[in-house]
Design a protein around this motif. Structure first.
Motif, PDB file in Angstrom:
ATOM      1  N   GLU A  50       0.711  -1.233   0.037  1.00 33.22           N
ATOM      2  CA  GLU A  50       0.009  -0.081  -0.054  1.00 33.22           C
ATOM      3  C   GLU A  50       0.915   1.232   0.059  1.00 33.22           C
ATOM      4  OE1 GLU A  50      -3.441   2.015   2.775  1.00 33.22           O
ATOM      5  OE2 GLU A  50      -2.506   0.394   3.475  1.00 33.22           O
ATOM      6  N   LEU A  51       0.494   2.202  -0.538  1.00 34.98           N
ATOM      7  CA  LEU A  51       1.057   3.728  -0.534  1.00 34.98           C
ATOM      8  C   LEU A  51       0.895   4.354   0.666  1.00 34.98           C
ATOM      9  CD1 LEU A  51       0.454   4.868  -4.087  1.00 34.98           C
ATOM     10  CD2 LEU A  51       2.638   4.277  -3.228  1.00 34.98           C
ATOM     11  N   ASP A  52       1.504   3.737   1.850  1.00 33.12           N
ATOM     12  CA  ASP A  52       1.631   4.404   3.145  1.00 33.12           C
ATOM     13  C   ASP A  52       2.693   4.248   3.658  1.00 33.12           C
ATOM     14  OD1 ASP A  52       0.823   5.020   5.858  1.00 33.12           O
ATOM     15  OD2 ASP A  52      -1.021   3.925   5.836  1.00 33.12           O
ATOM     16  N   VAL A  53       3.299   5.241   4.372  1.00 36.46           N
ATOM     17  CA  VAL A  53       4.505   5.426   4.888  1.00 36.46           C
ATOM     18  C   VAL A  53       4.637   4.398   6.164  1.00 36.46           C
ATOM     19  CG1 VAL A  53       6.341   6.925   6.051  1.00 36.46           C
ATOM     20  CG2 VAL A  53       5.142   7.619   4.145  1.00 36.46           C
ATOM     21  N   ILE A  55       3.006   1.671   6.710  1.00 32.13           N
ATOM     22  CA  ILE A  55       3.107   0.068   6.063  1.00 32.13           C
ATOM     23  C   ILE A  55       4.347  -0.057   5.286  1.00 32.13           C
ATOM     24  CG2 ILE A  55       2.190  -1.370   4.297  1.00 32.13           C
ATOM     25  CD1 ILE A  55      -0.031  -0.535   6.607  1.00 32.13           C
ATOM     26  N   ALA A  56       4.952   0.896   4.867  1.00 32.36           N
ATOM     27  CA  ALA A  56       6.549   0.704   4.198  1.00 32.36           C
ATOM     28  C   ALA A  56       7.370   0.452   5.438  1.00 32.36           C
ATOM     29  CB  ALA A  56       6.710   1.813   3.219  1.00 32.36           C
ATOM     30  N   LYS A  57       7.324   1.192   6.509  1.00 32.73           N
ATOM     31  CA  LYS A  57       8.288   1.194   7.626  1.00 32.73           C
ATOM     32  C   LYS A  57       8.175  -0.329   8.184  1.00 32.73           C
ATOM     33  CE  LYS A  57       9.044   6.108   8.316  1.00 32.73           C
ATOM     34  NZ  LYS A  57       8.855   7.204   9.235  1.00 32.73           N
ATOM     35  N   ARG A  58       6.685  -0.612   8.306  1.00 33.08           N
ATOM     36  CA  ARG A  58       6.348  -1.983   8.902  1.00 33.08           C
ATOM     37  C   ARG A  58       7.166  -3.101   8.145  1.00 33.08           C
ATOM     38  NH1 ARG A  58       0.406  -4.110   9.646  1.00 33.08           N
ATOM     39  NH2 ARG A  58       1.065  -6.090   9.623  1.00 33.08           N
ATOM     40  N   ALA A  59       7.110  -2.937   6.758  1.00 35.41           N
ATOM     41  CA  ALA A  59       7.616  -3.744   5.805  1.00 35.41           C
ATOM     42  C   ALA A  59       9.167  -4.099   6.183  1.00 35.41           C
ATOM     43  CB  ALA A  59       7.455  -3.500   4.431  1.00 35.41           C
ATOM     44  N   LYS A  60       9.844  -2.825   6.426  1.00 31.48           N
ATOM     45  CA  LYS A  60      11.184  -2.688   6.677  1.00 31.48           C
ATOM     46  C   LYS A  60      11.556  -3.632   8.000  1.00 31.48           C
ATOM     47  CE  LYS A  60      15.198   0.163   7.249  1.00 31.48           C
ATOM     48  NZ  LYS A  60      15.732   1.570   7.119  1.00 31.48           N
ATOM     49  N   GLU A  61      10.879  -3.204   9.063  1.00 33.39           N
ATOM     50  CA  GLU A  61      10.887  -3.913  10.316  1.00 33.39           C
ATOM     51  C   GLU A  61      10.717  -5.295  10.384  1.00 33.39           C
ATOM     52  OE1 GLU A  61       8.220  -2.138  13.178  1.00 33.39           O
ATOM     53  OE2 GLU A  61       9.044  -0.168  12.615  1.00 33.39           O
ATOM     54  N   GLU A  62       9.764  -5.702   9.610  1.00 35.59           N
ATOM     55  CA  GLU A  62       9.539  -7.253   9.493  1.00 35.59           C
ATOM     56  C   GLU A  62      10.189  -7.754   8.425  1.00 35.59           C
ATOM     57  OE1 GLU A  62       5.025  -7.581   9.058  1.00 35.59           O
ATOM     58  OE2 GLU A  62       4.835  -6.522  11.030  1.00 35.59           O
ATOM     59  N   LYS A  72      17.899 -12.364   0.811  1.00 36.38           N
ATOM     60  CA  LYS A  72      18.248 -11.260   1.728  1.00 36.38           C
ATOM     61  C   LYS A  72      18.635 -10.049   0.958  1.00 36.38           C
ATOM     62  CE  LYS A  72      20.634  -9.609   5.316  1.00 36.38           C
ATOM     63  NZ  LYS A  72      19.806  -8.293   5.277  1.00 36.38           N
ATOM     64  N   ILE A  73      17.670  -9.036   1.312  1.00 38.16           N
ATOM     65  CA  ILE A  73      17.428  -7.619   0.687  1.00 38.16           C
ATOM     66  C   ILE A  73      18.311  -6.453   1.706  1.00 38.16           C
ATOM     67  CG2 ILE A  73      15.851  -5.986  -0.303  1.00 38.16           C
ATOM     68  CD1 ILE A  73      13.890  -8.174  -0.748  1.00 38.16           C
ATOM     69  N   ASP A  74      18.962  -5.864   1.099  1.00 37.01           N
ATOM     70  CA  ASP A  74      19.546  -4.479   1.569  1.00 37.01           C
ATOM     71  C   ASP A  74      18.556  -3.513   2.143  1.00 37.01           C
ATOM     72  OD1 ASP A  74      22.022  -5.599   1.009  1.00 37.01           O
ATOM     73  OD2 ASP A  74      22.373  -4.495  -0.695  1.00 37.01           O
ATOM     74  N   ASP A  75      18.882  -2.923   3.256  1.00 28.30           N
ATOM     75  CA  ASP A  75      18.192  -1.887   3.827  1.00 28.30           C
ATOM     76  C   ASP A  75      17.940  -0.789   2.773  1.00 28.30           C
ATOM     77  OD1 ASP A  75      17.597  -2.931   6.270  1.00 28.30           O
ATOM     78  OD2 ASP A  75      19.399  -2.224   7.354  1.00 28.30           O
ATOM     79  N   ALA A  83      10.897   6.103   0.814  1.00 29.26           N
ATOM     80  CA  ALA A  83      11.076   7.466   0.276  1.00 29.26           C
ATOM     81  C   ALA A  83       9.931   7.593  -1.024  1.00 29.26           C
ATOM     82  CB  ALA A  83      12.474   7.738  -0.207  1.00 29.26           C
ATOM     83  N   TYR A  84       9.918   6.415  -1.800  1.00 26.90           N
ATOM     84  CA  TYR A  84       9.110   6.542  -2.891  1.00 26.90           C
ATOM     85  C   TYR A  84       7.630   6.533  -2.258  1.00 26.90           C
ATOM     86  CZ  TYR A  84       6.439   4.903  -7.014  1.00 26.90           C
ATOM     87  OH  TYR A  84       5.481   4.735  -8.043  1.00 26.90           O
ATOM     88  N   VAL A  85       7.227   5.893  -1.602  1.00 25.07           N
ATOM     89  CA  VAL A  85       5.907   5.625  -1.067  1.00 25.07           C
ATOM     90  C   VAL A  85       5.637   7.083  -0.276  1.00 25.07           C
ATOM     91  CG1 VAL A  85       4.319   4.750   0.946  1.00 25.07           C
ATOM     92  CG2 VAL A  85       5.561   3.135  -0.558  1.00 25.07           C
ATOM     93  N   ASP A  86       6.471   7.616   0.471  1.00 19.68           N
ATOM     94  CA  ASP A  86       6.134   9.124   1.008  1.00 19.68           C
ATOM     95  C   ASP A  86       6.057  10.073   0.092  1.00 19.68           C
ATOM     96  OD1 ASP A  86       6.141  10.929   2.966  1.00 19.68           O
ATOM     97  OD2 ASP A  86       8.279  11.525   2.689  1.00 19.68           O
ATOM     98  N   HIS A  87       6.637  10.145  -1.163  1.00 18.36           N
ATOM     99  CA  HIS A  87       6.847  10.909  -2.446  1.00 18.36           C
ATOM    100  C   HIS A  87       5.378  10.696  -2.901  1.00 18.36           C
ATOM    101  CE1 HIS A  87       7.551  13.499  -5.817  1.00 18.36           C
ATOM    102  NE2 HIS A  87       7.194  12.305  -6.580  1.00 18.36           N
ATOM    103  N   GLN A  88       4.798   9.589  -3.191  1.00 19.04           N
ATOM    104  CA  GLN A  88       3.518   9.419  -3.885  1.00 19.04           C
ATOM    105  C   GLN A  88       2.362   9.650  -2.979  1.00 19.04           C
ATOM    106  OE1 GLN A  88       3.100   8.160  -6.994  1.00 19.04           O
ATOM    107  NE2 GLN A  88       5.191   8.676  -7.272  1.00 19.04           N
ATOM    108  N   GLN A  89       2.516   9.489  -1.678  1.00 16.45           N
ATOM    109  CA  GLN A  89       1.515  10.036  -0.812  1.00 16.45           C
ATOM    110  C   GLN A  89       1.222  11.191  -0.828  1.00 16.45           C
ATOM    111  OE1 GLN A  89       2.455   8.653   3.411  1.00 16.45           O
ATOM    112  NE2 GLN A  89       0.081   8.030   3.842  1.00 16.45           N
ATOM    113  N   ALA A  90       2.422  12.039  -0.590  1.00 16.48           N
ATOM    114  CA  ALA A  90       2.422  13.613  -0.782  1.00 16.48           C
ATOM    115  C   ALA A  90       1.700  14.181  -2.141  1.00 16.48           C
ATOM    116  CB  ALA A  90       3.955  14.010  -0.605  1.00 16.48           C
ATOM    117  N   ARG A  91       1.956  13.433  -3.213  1.00 17.34           N
ATOM    118  CA  ARG A  91       1.244  13.650  -4.590  1.00 17.34           C
ATOM    119  C   ARG A  91      -0.159  13.616  -4.272  1.00 17.34           C
ATOM    120  NH1 ARG A  91       4.230  12.765 -10.060  1.00 17.34           N
ATOM    121  NH2 ARG A  91       2.002  12.932 -10.670  1.00 17.34           N
TER     122      ARG A  91
END
Length: 98
Positions: A50-53, A55-62, A72-75, A83-91
């Motif tokens: 989802e385009l929600d910051v 949710i994106a932060k939760r995806a990083k934590e989990e 394995k995916i880099d931080d 950053a992308y989700v934050d930008h899209q949410q602002a738009r």
């Protein structure tokens, strides 16, 4: 006139269904490279978020995409996603009245 069907996709973090336009696709190609896919047309295995910051932060934590793609995916990728989700949410907020 016939009503158009709205394609729905499941958010990989929350498990909720949303219209495809409210989500961003993350794709893993055959070389195990993970990237954002704003067009939704890149080849490879895709997962939606989802385009929600929050949710994106939760995806990083989990480490949601690590589990989904079984690699394995880099931080850095998660930071780019946030950053992308934050930008899209602002738009979305800026242009919602049009």
């Amino acid at each position: 006139m016939k009503k158009r069907k709205i394609p729905l996709r499941k958010d990989i973090v929350t498990g909720e269904m949303f219209p495809k336009r409210e989500l961003v696709r993350v794709v893993k190609n055959k070389q195990d490279e993970v990237s954002l896919d704003p067009t939704g047309k890149k080849p490879g295995r895709g997962a939606y978020i989802e385009l929600d910051v929050k949710i994106a932060k939760r995806a990083k934590e989990e480490r949601t995409f690590d589990k989904a793609f079984k690699i394995k995916i880099d931080d850095d990728f998660y930071d780019e996603l946030i950053a992308y989700v934050d930008h899209q949410q602002a738009r979305k907020e800026l242009f919602k009245n049009e």
